[in-house]
Write a protein that holds these residues in place. Structure first.
Motif, PDB file in Angstrom:
ATOM      1  N   PRO A  23       9.095  -5.839  11.465  1.00 15.92           N
ATOM      2  CA  PRO A  23       8.765  -6.166  12.863  1.00 15.92           C
ATOM      3  C   PRO A  23       9.800  -5.691  13.865  1.00 15.92           C
ATOM      4  O   PRO A  23       9.438  -5.253  14.965  1.00 15.92           O
ATOM      5  N   ASP A  78       6.209   5.692  13.962  1.00 18.06           N
ATOM      6  CA  ASP A  78       5.594   4.375  14.118  1.00 18.06           C
ATOM      7  C   ASP A  78       4.459   4.202  13.108  1.00 18.06           C
ATOM      8  O   ASP A  78       4.333   3.156  12.451  1.00 18.06           O
ATOM      9  N   ASP A  79       3.637   5.244  12.965  1.00 22.94           N
ATOM     10  CA  ASP A  79       2.556   5.200  11.978  1.00 22.94           C
ATOM     11  C   ASP A  79       3.119   5.072  10.563  1.00 22.94           C
ATOM     12  O   ASP A  79       2.583   4.318   9.733  1.00 22.94           O
ATOM     13  N   SER A  81       4.577   1.603   9.876  1.00 19.75           N
ATOM     14  CA  SER A  81       3.478   0.652   9.659  1.00 19.75           C
ATOM     15  C   SER A  81       2.961   0.741   8.231  1.00 19.75           C
ATOM     16  O   SER A  81       2.663  -0.283   7.591  1.00 19.75           O
ATOM     17  N   ALA A  82       2.836   1.973   7.729  1.00 23.72           N
ATOM     18  CA  ALA A  82       2.333   2.166   6.369  1.00 23.72           C
ATOM     19  C   ALA A  82       3.345   1.699   5.330  1.00 23.72           C
ATOM     20  O   ALA A  82       3.008   0.943   4.414  1.00 23.72           O
ATOM     21  N   GLN A 119       9.369  -1.892  14.435  1.00 29.23           N
ATOM     22  CA  GLN A 119       8.190  -1.578  15.236  1.00 29.23           C
ATOM     23  C   GLN A 119       8.353  -2.022  16.686  1.00 29.23           C
ATOM     24  O   GLN A 119       7.859  -1.356  17.606  1.00 29.23           O
ATOM     25  N   GLU A 154       0.042   3.789   0.997  1.00 28.16           N
ATOM     26  CA  GLU A 154      -0.365   3.894   2.399  1.00 28.16           C
ATOM     27  C   GLU A 154       0.371   5.049   3.089  1.00 28.16           C
ATOM     28  O   GLU A 154      -0.207   5.768   3.915  1.00 28.16           O
ATOM     29  N   ASP A 165       4.271  -2.343   5.755  1.00 26.42           N
ATOM     30  CA  ASP A 165       3.239  -3.341   5.464  1.00 26.42           C
ATOM     31  C   ASP A 165       3.501  -4.646   6.213  1.00 26.42           C
ATOM     32  O   ASP A 165       3.515  -5.732   5.637  1.00 26.42           O
ATOM     33  N   ASN A 166       3.750  -4.514   7.519  1.00 30.31           N
ATOM     34  CA  ASN A 166       4.012  -5.660   8.409  1.00 30.31           C
ATOM     35  C   ASN A 166       5.307  -6.398   8.093  1.00 30.31           C
ATOM     36  O   ASN A 166       5.495  -7.536   8.533  1.00 30.31           O
ATOM     37  N   SER A 211       8.235   0.500  19.850  1.00 29.81           N
ATOM     38  CA  SER A 211       7.373   0.232  20.993  1.00 29.81           C
ATOM     39  C   SER A 211       8.155   0.308  22.296  1.00 29.81           C
ATOM     40  O   SER A 211       7.672   0.856  23.301  1.00 29.81           O
TER      41      SER A 211
END
Length: 327
Positions: A260, A248-249, A252-253, A263, A21, A256-257, A267
């Motif tokens: 947290p 951030d992108d 996320s890749a 992220q 990803e 894989d969640n 934010s």
């Protein structure tokens, strides 16, 4: 941190988690950079005037800031990140190089072979910034040596962007995706591929922390606003925002969640940035502005700490050598 490293050793996650990803995100970053850099070069050929080029300059620089969070692989093939964005320029080499080039009546500028040998201080986005935004250099005509230099710098950026994009879209992506296979001589294990991405993410956060923020902040007694990145073109805060959005992108890749806290911290920082009204960071001598910039600095530190823990655990690796370390 010691506990996290212990957990990594004891319960390592698959080292390849998120790499595919991350490769897809990286390819999209570099494809956009190549497109925007080519638009910059083609527009420079149409008209070298500062007012005409400033909007496309910003778009190309935005795309570079996004792509530049990846500090390994094809970037080395074009001479490293400083060949595209020579900064920090602690000794003022950019202005000196531009003056020397212009004083020689454009001979080096007009000769393709000679221009190829010009120092990186006379190329890239910060040399172009001087020519487009600095009154000392920007009052030129369309028949001047300055105009030709603008065109050549833009063309050089586009060529490097194309070269990196070509490599990312083909062989270098394959090296990452086949890490550990018998005929892969670049990444001898899946762990090496994962580590390269982790190190790049943490290195990009350290660059924001120590160079984009702490460096111009200086001390309370001696702030250094002129050390802010791209202050002439009012880009300091913009570069930080764009870099954090790209990170951030990437988190996320890669995560894989499973990241947290990272992220959430990203934010918080991205939501906070619009509250800083001074885009150029030139008023950090004002205590209220300084307080906000220092708050953003702490947020970036929080992001880095969370990413180091969460991504290390998720990927099952620790950081390696950071390409931004040292000279």
């Amino acid at each position: 941190m010691r506990l996290i490293l212990f957990l990594i050793c004891m319960f390592s996650a698959p080292a390849y988690a998120g790499v595919k990803e991350a490769v897809d995100v990286t390819k999209s970053f570099h494809e956009n950079f190549a497109i925007q850099a080519q638009l910059l070069a083609s527009d420079a050929e149409k008209s070298c005037g500062p007012d005409f080029l400033k909007p496309v300059y910003h778009k190309a620089f935005d795309a570079w800031v996004t792509a530049s969070i990846i500090q390994f692989g094809p970037i080395d093939d074009v001479g490293g990140p400083l060949s595209i964005a020579f900064w920090p320029d602690k000794k003022g080499f950019t202005a000196k190089t531009i003056k020397r080039l212009l004083q020689e009546n454009g001979e080096i500028i007009t000769d393709k072979n000679q221009f190829a040998e010009v120092s990186i201080a006379g190329k890239g986005f910060f040399a172009l910034e001087r020519l487009l935004f600095d009154p000392e250099f920007s009052m030129y005509s369309t028949t001047s040596a300055e105009c030709l230099l603008v065109k050549n710098i833009a063309k050089d950026i586009a060529q490097k962007a194309d070269r990196m994009n070509d490599l990312w879209q083909t062989m270098f992506s394959d090296f990452l995706l086949t890490a550990g296979e018998e005929d892969n001589t670049v990444f001898l294990s899946k762990e090496e591929a994962a580590q390269a991405y982790l190190t790049s993410v943490i290195g990009a956060l350290e660059f924001i922390e120590t160079t984009r923020l702490a460096r111009p902040l200086g001390t309370l007694e001696r702030p250094r606003p002129k050390r802010a990145e791209g202050w002439r073109s009012e880009r300091p805060l913009r570069n930080i925002r764009i870099s954090l959005a790209a990170l951030d992108d990437m988190v996320s890749a890669l995560g894989d969640n499973e990241a947290p806290a990272t992220q959430e911290e990203l934010s918080i920082a991205l939501s906070f940035i619009p509250s800083i009204q001074d885009k150029s960071l030139q008023s950090i001598t004002d205590i209220s502005v300084r307080f906000k910039v220092e708050s953003l600095l702490q947020m970036v530190i929080n992001i880095k700490e969370a990413a180091t823990e969460e991504l290390s655990l998720h990927l099952g690796v620790t950081t390696g050598f950071n390409a931004l370390d040292g000279d």
